[in-house]
Design a protein around this motif. Structure first.
Motif, mmCIF file in Angstrom:
data_model
loop_
_atom_site.group_PDB
_atom_site.id
_atom_site.type_symbol
_atom_site.label_atom_id
_atom_site.label_comp_id
_atom_site.label_asym_id
_atom_site.label_seq_id
_atom_site.Cartn_x
_atom_site.Cartn_y
_atom_site.Cartn_z
ATOM 1 N N VAL A 267 0.840 -1.207 0.000
ATOM 2 C CA VAL A 267 0.000 0.000 0.000
ATOM 3 C C VAL A 267 0.871 1.252 0.000
ATOM 4 O O VAL A 267 0.692 2.159 -0.817
ATOM 5 C CB VAL A 267 -0.962 -0.001 1.215
ATOM 6 N N ALA A 268 1.836 1.303 0.924
ATOM 7 C CA ALA A 268 2.705 2.480 1.029
ATOM 8 C C ALA A 268 3.533 2.661 -0.242
ATOM 9 O O ALA A 268 3.734 3.794 -0.708
ATOM 10 C CB ALA A 268 3.613 2.353 2.242
ATOM 11 N N GLY A 269 4.012 1.553 -0.803
ATOM 12 C CA GLY A 269 4.812 1.640 -2.024
ATOM 13 C C GLY A 269 4.019 2.183 -3.200
ATOM 14 O O GLY A 269 4.528 3.005 -3.966
ATOM 15 N N LEU A 270 2.792 1.738 -3.331
ATOM 16 C CA LEU A 270 1.952 2.256 -4.423
ATOM 17 C C LEU A 270 1.679 3.747 -4.247
ATOM 18 O O LEU A 270 1.708 4.511 -5.220
ATOM 19 C CB LEU A 270 0.644 1.471 -4.498
ATOM 20 N N ILE A 271 1.428 4.153 -3.017
ATOM 21 C CA ILE A 271 1.174 5.573 -2.741
ATOM 22 C C ILE A 271 2.445 6.386 -3.005
ATOM 23 O O ILE A 271 2.395 7.448 -3.639
ATOM 24 C CB ILE A 271 0.694 5.781 -1.284
ATOM 25 N N ALA A 272 3.596 5.902 -2.520
ATOM 26 C CA ALA A 272 4.860 6.620 -2.732
ATOM 27 C C ALA A 272 5.193 6.708 -4.221
ATOM 28 O O ALA A 272 5.672 7.731 -4.703
ATOM 29 C CB ALA A 272 5.995 5.925 -1.976
ATOM 30 N N TRP A 273 4.930 5.627 -4.942
ATOM 31 C CA TRP A 273 5.197 5.614 -6.382
ATOM 32 C C TRP A 273 4.327 6.662 -7.090
ATOM 33 O O TRP A 273 4.789 7.363 -7.975
ATOM 34 C CB TRP A 273 4.923 4.224 -6.934
#
Length: 192
Positions: free
Chosen positions: A151-157
């Motif tokens: 979740v965090a990776g998709l948001i950061a991306w």
């Protein structure tokens, strides 16, 4: 209406105490609270994409610690909470979790991090079935961590572009969410 709510949520997500609240929610959700930490993790990662990985680690660690509380509840107090599990509609999910443990053990907890079945049900079932505590912690860390880091990776991306895209479409997203909730409530009332 939705635009101002969206901006307010992002402002709260940037609050200096927001990480503490995220940790508390993550801890509580793994043992007894019904609201998943994603509802805080997503806007917080969206408000500060550079902190997304740190927030995912915080969410994971607090969730695993809360999972240990859920494990303790299942191990020491299942008989005392069984009526509540039935009353709150978790009994069927608990039975499913027990079945999964009987078949897959460690892997059931790992998959539970991504499952639609509330994680607290798995933590309580793991304790009730006296799962190996070390295996439980490892599976919890991998399963929950996988979910929160994804979740965090998709948001950061997506970063600032994602934040702006959501803001541009927040009215459509908001009304679609209201419609989905209304349909879900109507289906629930019809199928009871």
């Amino acid at each position: 209406m939705f635009e101002s709510l969206y901006l307010k949520v992002l402002r709260y997500a940037r609050h200096p105490h927001a990480p503490r609240y995220l940790a508390a929610l993550s801890f509580a959700e793994s043992a007894f609270f019904p609201v998943p930490p994603d509802v805080m993790l997503i806007p917080m990662a969206l408000a500060n994409p550079r902190a997304a990985w740190r927030l995912a680690l915080l969410t994971t660690a607090a969730s695993v610690l809360g999972g240990l509380l859920g494990y303790g509840i299942g191990y020491f107090a299942l008989a005392a909470i069984e009526p509540w599990l039935q009353q709150w509609g978790y009994w069927e999910a608990y039975q499913t979790a027990r079945d999964w443990f009987g078949r897959w053990g460690f892997w059931a907890v790992l998959v539970a991090g991504f499952s639609p079945i509330p994680y607290k049900v798995f933590t309580i079932a793991a304790g009730a079935l006296a799962m190996n505590p070390l295996g439980f912690v490892l599976a919890s860390f991998l399963g929950r961590g996988g979910r929160f880091f994804l979740v965090a990776g998709l948001i950061a991306w997506g970063g600032e572009r994602l934040e702006q895209a959501i803001y541009r479409h927040v009215r459509t997203i908001g009304w679609a969410s209201v419609a989905l909730v209304a349909v879900a409530i109507a289906l629930y009332l019809l199928l009871r």
